[in-house]
Design a protein around this motif. Structure first.
Motif, short mmCIF file in Angstrom:
data_model
loop_
_atom_site.label_atom_id
_atom_site.label_comp_id
_atom_site.label_asym_id
_atom_site.label_seq_id
_atom_site.Cartn_x
_atom_site.Cartn_y
_atom_site.Cartn_z
N VAL A 16 -17.41 33.82 3.09
CA VAL A 16 -16.95 33.69 4.62
C VAL A 16 -16.88 35.04 5.14
O VAL A 16 -17.21 35.18 6.13
CB VAL A 16 -15.40 33.12 4.49
CG1 VAL A 16 -14.71 33.10 5.91
CG2 VAL A 16 -15.50 31.59 4.14
N TYR A 17 -16.36 36.03 4.23
CA TYR A 17 -16.25 37.45 4.67
C TYR A 17 -17.85 37.81 5.31
O TYR A 17 -17.91 38.58 6.01
CB TYR A 17 -15.65 38.46 3.51
CG TYR A 17 -14.06 38.50 3.61
CD1 TYR A 17 -13.41 38.60 4.99
CD2 TYR A 17 -13.44 38.66 2.60
CE1 TYR A 17 -11.88 39.06 5.32
CE2 TYR A 17 -11.98 38.74 2.47
CZ TYR A 17 -11.28 38.87 3.83
OH TYR A 17 -10.23 39.01 3.98
N ALA A 18 -18.59 37.71 4.19
CA ALA A 18 -19.93 38.00 4.56
C ALA A 18 -20.70 37.61 5.94
O ALA A 18 -21.46 38.10 6.19
CB ALA A 18 -20.72 37.51 3.42
N MET A 19 -20.22 36.38 6.30
CA MET A 19 -20.72 35.71 7.48
C MET A 19 -19.90 36.18 8.60
O MET A 19 -20.43 35.86 9.86
CB MET A 19 -20.87 34.33 7.09
CG MET A 19 -19.72 33.45 7.16
SD MET A 19 -20.14 31.54 7.43
CE MET A 19 -18.57 31.11 7.25
N ALA A 20 -18.47 36.57 8.56
CA ALA A 20 -17.97 36.87 9.63
C ALA A 20 -18.30 38.03 10.22
O ALA A 20 -18.55 39.22 9.79
CB ALA A 20 -16.49 36.98 9.15
N ASP A 21 -18.22 37.93 11.60
CA ASP A 21 -18.43 39.02 12.54
C ASP A 21 -17.07 39.85 12.97
O ASP A 21 -16.95 40.65 13.50
CB ASP A 21 -19.24 38.39 13.85
CG ASP A 21 -20.54 38.12 13.53
OD1 ASP A 21 -21.34 38.82 13.00
OD2 ASP A 21 -20.81 36.94 13.71
N LEU A 22 -15.96 38.88 12.85
CA LEU A 22 -14.71 39.15 13.55
C LEU A 22 -13.67 38.39 12.78
O LEU A 22 -13.72 37.53 12.39
CB LEU A 22 -14.60 38.83 15.00
CG LEU A 22 -13.34 39.02 15.71
CD1 LEU A 22 -12.82 40.52 15.57
CD2 LEU A 22 -13.07 38.63 16.98
N LEU A 28 -15.65 40.19 -4.14
CA LEU A 28 -15.98 40.27 -2.75
C LEU A 28 -17.36 40.92 -2.41
O LEU A 28 -17.86 40.75 -1.28
CB LEU A 28 -14.91 40.86 -2.06
CG LEU A 28 -13.36 40.44 -1.94
CD1 LEU A 28 -12.22 41.17 -0.99
CD2 LEU A 28 -13.28 38.94 -1.12
N ASP A 29 -17.84 41.71 -3.35
CA ASP A 29 -19.01 42.26 -3.06
C ASP A 29 -20.19 41.47 -3.27
O ASP A 29 -21.33 41.62 -2.76
CB ASP A 29 -19.26 43.52 -4.30
CG ASP A 29 -18.31 44.53 -3.97
OD1 ASP A 29 -18.18 44.91 -2.96
OD2 ASP A 29 -17.76 45.20 -4.98
#
Length: 380
Positions: free
Chosen positions: A271-277, A177-178
């Motif tokens: 996906v986590y890296a680009m997510a704002d919410l 995830l990093d």
């Protein structure tokens, strides 16, 4: 004189059923390899859980034993499970005797109990509870464990009432995830820069109530944001095909902002890296990942979980202002729309929530667990 290399560690992982019981074990394996600690591992799990695939992806031999769900009430399934349990004990005993472990790492789930029961006289046991509510399996397994590790301080309060050696290690998250990249995530989803990104995930069996609510307000949300929607596998719910038809009926400028899939797999870090919410259920793994990555969220706990564990998990983020928690009974489409739009219109609040989320995390959880496992081996 050069230091002698660390001796080979023989470790059994016992547990599985769901990702919450499995992914911490994968993170511990990653940590052992990063330390260049030589080890041999055997994973003892269930026939139907997700752990077989995770063990294979980590190059770990896997053995399935029979087991049954531990219940506090009597049903026909309870009777069938009562027959499976002694068979599972016999199967676990054969595997433990053959493998001869130095330590047993129990990650929870009913399948962990037979291995812990038969193995605790041969090797020290560490039992790890990931959720904010101790499950029945871990309540049983902890009786035979030298160390009772927990993910959250809230859980430690319960654990100390039943065990003398409780350690708050945190919940490991995957090191991968990093390495997420927002640019790679946008390329995968075919998104553009300049619009916020929402990641929606409801798991598998629990996904439909969340999917149905989002579907009602989807067009309005897409006027303001781009959405990656993990709808769950077709084997668990029929939603993905219906949502794909919904996407096809949207105007192209909105349809291009909506990426719906059954599962987000290797793309998850991006996906986590680009997510704002993030809009999600509140399993222990999800809550731990949101804290580790510092992501604001709206959480709809799955009702009916043992000890109301998902609501307790959600409170870990909700009580510090890192998440908006909405009970499923209260989560009407209109309520969901209001809360999502309010957050999208307040980017400054994202930062406050992100900081609060990071404050709940223990980034060294995998390292903490490995330290405790090695300590048990040294003290044995």
């Amino acid at each position: 004189m050069a230091a002698s290399p660390p001796r080979l560690l023989r470790i059994i992982i016992a547990g599985g059923g769901t990702g919450g019981h499995v992914l911490p074990a994968a993170a511990v394996l990653e940590e052992l390899r990063s330390r260049e600690q030589p080890f041999e591992c055997l994973w003892i799990g269930s026939h139907k859980g997700v752990e077989r695939g995770v063990a294979a992806s980590n190059g770990v031999p896997f053995v399935a034993i029979r087991t049954g769900k531990l219940r506090r009430y009597v049903t026909f399934e309870t009777v069938k499970d009562a027959v499976r349990f002694p068979i599972g004990i016999a199967e676990a005993w054969r595997q433990v005797r053959r493998f001869r472990p130095d330590v047993i790492y129990s990650t929870g789930g009913a399948v962990s109990v037979p291995t812990v029961f038969v193995g605790h006289r041969r090797a020290p046991v560490l039992t790890h509870e990931q959720t904010a509510q101790i499950g029945i399996a871990n309540k049983t397994a902890s009786r035979f464990a030298r160390t009772f590790a927990v993910g959250f301080e809230e859980t430690a309060v319960q654990a100390r009432q039943r065990h003398a050696n409780v350690v708050v290690t945190g919940n490991p998250v995957r090191a991968s995830l990093d390495g997420g990249s927002a640019a790679r995530g946008r390329a995968w989803a075919r998104f553009t820069e300049g619009l916020p990104v929402i990641y929606i995930t409801g798991g598998a069996l629990g996904a439909s109530p969340l999917n149905e609510r989002i579907e009602v307000v989807l067009k309005e949300l897409l006027e303001r944001a781009q959405i990656v929607h993990q709808a769950g596998p077709a084997s668990a719910n029929p939603d993905v095909q219906r949502l794909l038809r919904k996407k096809a009926d949207l105007p192209s400028r909105l349809g291009d902002r909506y990426h719906v899939v059954e599962f987000v797999r290797d793309e998850l870090p991006d996906v986590y890296a680009m997510a704002d919410l993030v809009i999600a259920r509140s399993g222990a793994g999800t809550v731990s990942e949101l804290g580790y990555l510092g992501l604001p969220s709206i959480l709809m706990p799955l009702p009916g979980t043992w000890g109301d564990e998902q609501r307790k998990n959600a409170r870990i983020l909700g009580d510090v202002g890192a998440a908006i928690v909405i009970d499923q009974a209260d989560a009407t489409p209109d309520r969901m729309r209001q809360d999502i739009v309010a957050l999208l219109d307040d980017p400054a609040r994202w930062q406050t929530m992100a900081t609060a989320a990071r404050g709940t995390s223990r980034p060294g959880a995998a390292s903490n667990l490995v330290d405790e496992l090695l300590k048990l081996v040294q003290d044995h």
